[in-house]
Design an enzyme around this catalytic site. Structure first.
Site, PDB file in Angstrom:
ATOM      1  N   HIS A  63       0.807  -1.226   0.000  1.00  0.00           N
ATOM      2  CA  HIS A  63       0.000   0.000   0.000  1.00  0.00           C
ATOM      3  C   HIS A  63       0.838   1.273   0.000  1.00  0.00           C
ATOM      4  O   HIS A  63       0.296   2.358  -0.253  1.00  0.00           O
ATOM      5  CB  HIS A  63      -0.915   0.035   1.225  1.00  0.00           C
ATOM      6  CG  HIS A  63      -1.895  -1.089   1.312  1.00  0.00           C
ATOM      7  ND1 HIS A  63      -2.780  -1.378   0.286  1.00  0.00           N
ATOM      8  CD2 HIS A  63      -2.135  -1.996   2.301  1.00  0.00           C
ATOM      9  CE1 HIS A  63      -3.528  -2.413   0.659  1.00  0.00           C
ATOM     10  NE2 HIS A  63      -3.142  -2.811   1.850  1.00  0.00           N
ATOM     11  N   GLY A  64       2.127   1.182   0.305  1.00  0.00           N
ATOM     12  CA  GLY A  64       2.946   2.383   0.430  1.00  0.00           C
ATOM     13  C   GLY A  64       2.920   3.230  -0.830  1.00  0.00           C
ATOM     14  O   GLY A  64       2.937   2.717  -1.949  1.00  0.00           O
TER      15      GLY A  64
END
Length: 377
Positions: free
Chosen positions: A136-137
């Site tokens: 998700h970064g």
């Protein structure tokens, strides 16, 4: 085609031991250290198969993350706090992405493992980094418990090793929005994601195309082993075969099993192991990452079984005493299931299969994506 070459290797580090996002956070639990300890207790992880992960330096991380964000992460770790402006700008110091003592060094170590894996896979082979999978970064902000995006760095590192066509397959309960953000416009990176419909982050719609190489399949709650077998044989393997990648990166999040608190999927760990087994034969290079997973027993059992699948170890019906001891030491104080864990969580690796009737809506969605695949070929 097989992920041949040298024997599979496991990339890990001691920074994950006793590192926690905070007592109240879903990532308060031990994960990578338990997998390492359990694999060693079972005799499956001799020292020559274990690689100590380096920590990626800021200059390497700046290939995808913004330097000001990286500097903010390092300041927050050093100070143990963030300013209101940093919280608003970088999404750190929040309930999901808290300040904790290793908040920069821990994800930088997972990113270092990913970069190293891409270098080692210049030659055919298989690598496992259970600390990875932080999908998700984003370039300039933390997102969904992920401060950096190690799958992105794995793909970029494989590129620097001279590989062009890379398949990224994600079977986490949550859509890999950060990885898709990085590569949706890249025709040489196949993106296949199977994730729970309606689950955060709310991205990964079936109609999203990228440049024709993005295949998202949101699945309904209750999705089980039968469903994953349908998806494996009806989407994942045909898409990878048609793409003919030089390397595969598999994000093998453990949050899709019935006992995980952050999804409503209903798989057993057998479903994940069968995807791993099938993808071993699909390209000359394979990197398997961890990902989500918020029940300490189910994560340990699933990810240790992934290593057994990669390394060719037979999973016993009942764990020997040394293996049981590792699992019996676990606690899960933040969840009522941890008060009286079922016996099999500490005595076995393999779940009972969780199968059901084929879902007609899933069949229709697979037909839709298969049609796209046939048209692309």
């Amino acid at each position: 085609m097989n992920a041949a070459g040298a024997a599979p290797r496991f990339i890990g580090a001691e920074i994950y031991r006793n590192s926690t996002y905070g007592a109240w956070h879903p990532l308060a639990i031990p994960r990578v250290s338990t997998v390492t300890d359990l694999a060693r207790a079972l005799g499956w992880l001799p020292h020559e198969r274990y690689i100590v992960s380096p920590r990626a330096k800021p200059a390497a991380l700046a290939e995808w993350h913004r330097p000001d964000y990286l500097a903010a992460l390092q300041r927050a770790e050093a100070r143990g706090a963030v300013t209101a402006a940093e919280r608003a700008r970088y999404n750190i110091g929040t309930h999901s992405n808290p300040v904790f003592p290793e908040m920069y060094r821990r994800p930088a170590t997972a990113a270092g493992a990913a970069i190293l894996a891409g270098e080692l896979l210049a030659e055919p082979g298989t690598l496992y980094s259970p600390a990875g999978g932080t999908h998700h970064g984003m370039p300039a902000r933390a997102n969904g418990f992920c401060y950096l995006n190690d799958p992105v760095f794995a793909i970029l590192s494989l590129r620097r090793s001279g590989l062009r066509r890379i398949a990224y397959v994600d079977i986490d309960a949550h859509h890999p929005d950060g990885v898709e953000h990085a590569f949706a416009a890249d025709p040489d990176v196949l993106l296949v994601s199977v994730h729970e419909a309606g689950r955060w982050p709310g991205t990964g719609r079936i109609g999203d195309l990228g440049v024709g190489q993005v295949f998202n399949l949101p699945v309904a709650r209750g999705f089980d082993d039968t469903g994953m077998a349908m998806v494996r044989d009806g989407l994942i393997l045909p898409a990878v075969a048609a793409f003919r990648p030089e390397a595969i990166v598999l994000q093998c999040g453990a949050d899709g099993v019935t006992e995980d608190p952050l999804s409503r999927l209903a798989m057993s760990n057998n479903a994940h192991w069968e995807v791993v087994r099938a993808l071993r034969r699909a390209a000359p290079r394979l990197l398997v990452l961890g990902g989500g997973g918020y029940n300490p027993w189910t994560v340990a059992r699933l990810w240790t079984g992934v290593w057994a699948t990669l390394a060719g170890h037979e999973i016993p019906d009942r764990l020997p005493e040394a293996g049981r001891a590792v699992l019996q030491r676990l606690t899960w104080k933040s969840n009522r299931r941890g008060r009286e864990p079922p016996e099999h969580w500490s005595t076995t690796l393999r779940d009972a299969p969780r199968q059901g009737p084929p879902d007609p809506d899933l069949r229709a969605d697979l037909a839709r994506l298969s049609g796209r695949l046939r048209a692309a070929v």
